[in-house]
Design a protein around this motif. Structure first.
Motif, PDB file in Angstrom:
ATOM      1  N   GLY A 196       0.441  -1.385   0.096  1.00  0.00           N
ATOM      2  CA  GLY A 196       0.229   0.302   0.063  1.00  0.00           C
ATOM      3  C   GLY A 196       1.109   1.151  -0.218  1.00  0.00           C
ATOM      4  N   THR A 197       0.373   2.358  -0.159  1.00  0.00           N
ATOM      5  CA  THR A 197       1.117   3.283   0.051  1.00  0.00           C
ATOM      6  C   THR A 197       1.937   3.348   1.177  1.00  0.00           C
ATOM      7  N   ARG A 198       3.007   3.729   1.190  1.00  0.00           N
ATOM      8  CA  ARG A 198       4.462   3.686   2.340  1.00  0.00           C
ATOM      9  C   ARG A 198       3.900   2.597   3.016  1.00  0.00           C
ATOM     10  N   ARG A 199       4.023   1.285   2.436  1.00  0.00           N
ATOM     11  CA  ARG A 199       3.283   0.407   3.566  1.00  0.00           C
ATOM     12  C   ARG A 199       3.928  -0.950   3.037  1.00  0.00           C
ATOM     13  N   TYR A 200       4.894  -2.169   2.927  1.00  0.00           N
ATOM     14  CA  TYR A 200       5.347  -2.981   3.182  1.00  0.00           C
ATOM     15  C   TYR A 200       5.774  -3.814   3.954  1.00  0.00           C
ATOM     16  N   THR A 201       5.869  -5.253   3.616  1.00  0.00           N
ATOM     17  CA  THR A 201       6.161  -6.126   4.058  1.00  0.00           C
ATOM     18  C   THR A 201       7.384  -6.116   3.418  1.00  0.00           C
ATOM     19  N   GLY A 202       7.359  -7.091   4.519  1.00  0.00           N
ATOM     20  CA  GLY A 202       9.487  -7.419   4.579  1.00  0.00           C
ATOM     21  C   GLY A 202       9.223  -8.893   5.605  1.00  0.00           C
TER      22      GLY A 202
END
Length: 135
Positions: free
Chosen positions: A10-16
């Protein structure tokens, strides 16, 4: 070697992700339930210091000792970096003499200085190569 990557969710959202099956949610400070990249850097430092001191502490305090490593440091937004990170290792040393406490501090500080890869990298600096790839 463990592979690491992040995927945009998403906007400025990540999953590492890690190839060992671990996941961590990463995002900006205004997103609930995620760590910021800076927070993850600080947690990595605290965890590294804790893990580096684990064996010397277990030898002196027993295998079931309780420890908390607190880490803090404000960002310098003009330079977009953390100029100072402060760590505190909290332990119950009430059963030790002042001499034993001082010896423990020396041994723990030495262990962290010698084997905490994250701390050693931050203190010495590192080269980061970044590229944009067309896939």
């Amino acid at each position: 070697m463990t592979e690491l990557w992040v995927e945009r969710t998403g906007t400025r959202r990540y999953t590492g992700y890690s190839s060992r099956g671990a996941q961590v949610l990463v995002g900006s400070e205004d997103v609930e339930g995620v760590f910021t990249p800076g927070e993850l850097l600080k947690i990595a430092l605290a965890a590294c210091s804790g893990m580096s001191s684990d064996q010397p502490l277990a030898r002196r305090l027993g295998d079931d000792f309780k420890a908390v490593v607190r880490v803090s440091g404000a960002a310098d937004r003009d330079q977009e970096r953390y100029p100072l990170l402060e760590e505190t290792l909290e332990l119950d040393l009430s059963g030790m003499s002042d001499d034993e406490k001082q010896r423990l501090r020396v041994v723990v500080e030495r262990a962290v200085d010698l084997v905490c890869t994250v701390g050693r990298t931050l203190k010495s600096g590192t080269t980061v190569n970044f590229e944009v790839a067309d896939v």
